[in-house]
Each structure stands twice: as structure tokens, then as C-alpha cells.
Scaffold this motif. Structure first.
Motif, PDB file in Angstrom:
ATOM      1  N   GLN A   1      40.550  49.931  46.370  1.00  0.00           N
ATOM      2  CA  GLN A   1      39.350  49.750  45.816  1.00  0.00           C
ATOM      3  C   GLN A   1      39.765  48.895  44.205  1.00  0.00           C
ATOM      4  N   LYS A   2      38.922  47.854  44.260  1.00  0.00           N
ATOM      5  CA  LYS A   2      39.272  46.943  43.090  1.00  0.00           C
ATOM      6  C   LYS A   2      37.971  46.957  42.188  1.00  0.00           C
ATOM      7  N   THR A   3      38.264  46.797  41.069  1.00  0.00           N
ATOM      8  CA  THR A   3      37.253  46.298  40.005  1.00  0.00           C
ATOM      9  C   THR A   3      36.979  44.989  39.527  1.00  0.00           C
ATOM     10  N   ASP A   4      36.065  44.597  39.213  1.00  0.00           N
ATOM     11  CA  ASP A   4      35.704  43.249  38.474  1.00  0.00           C
ATOM     12  C   ASP A   4      36.361  42.230  39.510  1.00  0.00           C
ATOM     13  N   ILE A   5      36.196  42.269  40.938  1.00  0.00           N
ATOM     14  CA  ILE A   5      36.641  41.208  41.741  1.00  0.00           C
ATOM     15  C   ILE A   5      35.674  40.069  41.559  1.00  0.00           C
ATOM     16  N   PHE A   6      34.524  39.894  41.049  1.00  0.00           N
ATOM     17  CA  PHE A   6      33.841  38.778  40.983  1.00  0.00           C
ATOM     18  C   PHE A   6      33.942  38.178  39.262  1.00  0.00           C
ATOM     19  N   ALA A   7      34.818  38.701  38.451  1.00  0.00           N
ATOM     20  CA  ALA A   7      35.014  38.453  37.102  1.00  0.00           C
ATOM     21  C   ALA A   7      35.103  37.089  36.681  1.00  0.00           C
TER      22      ALA A   7
END
Length: 51
Positions: free
Chosen positions: A21-27
Motif C-alpha cells: 500500500q502506497k500513499t500519495d501515488i499521484f502527488a
């Protein structure tokens, strides 16, 4: 494994894989302004989608 017996935890155990699980993948992607047509279409269809 039948559908009714399926769970992510069991699939991970039996098929030997892991989830990441990754966060901010579109940052790093710049924000775009939507067209008027898209905005109007979404606004028009929103009640049907939520209904």
C-alpha cells in the motif's frame, strides 16, 4: 477456492503474495482543469449515480 470462501487474507496465504500500500501515488502529477462539458455532464448525472 469458491467465491464464497474467498478472502484477501486467505488468497495471500495460499497463493503466497503480499500487498503493498502506497500513499500519495499521484502527488507528482500536476492537477488539470476539467472541461466545461465534463463538469456539466458529471453534475447532470450525479443524482442518478447516487440514487
Amino acid at each position: 477456492m469458491s467465491y464464497s470462501e474467498f478472502s484477501l487474507a486467505r488468497a495471500k496465504q495460499e497463493l503466497i503474495f503480499e500487498t503493498v500500500q502506497k500513499t500519495d501515488i499521484f502527488a507528482s502529477i500536476p492537477e488539470l482543469i476539467s472541461s466545461t462539458l465534463l463538469t456539466d455532464t458529471l453534475r447532470y448525472n450525479l443524482p442518478s449515480a447516487l440514487g
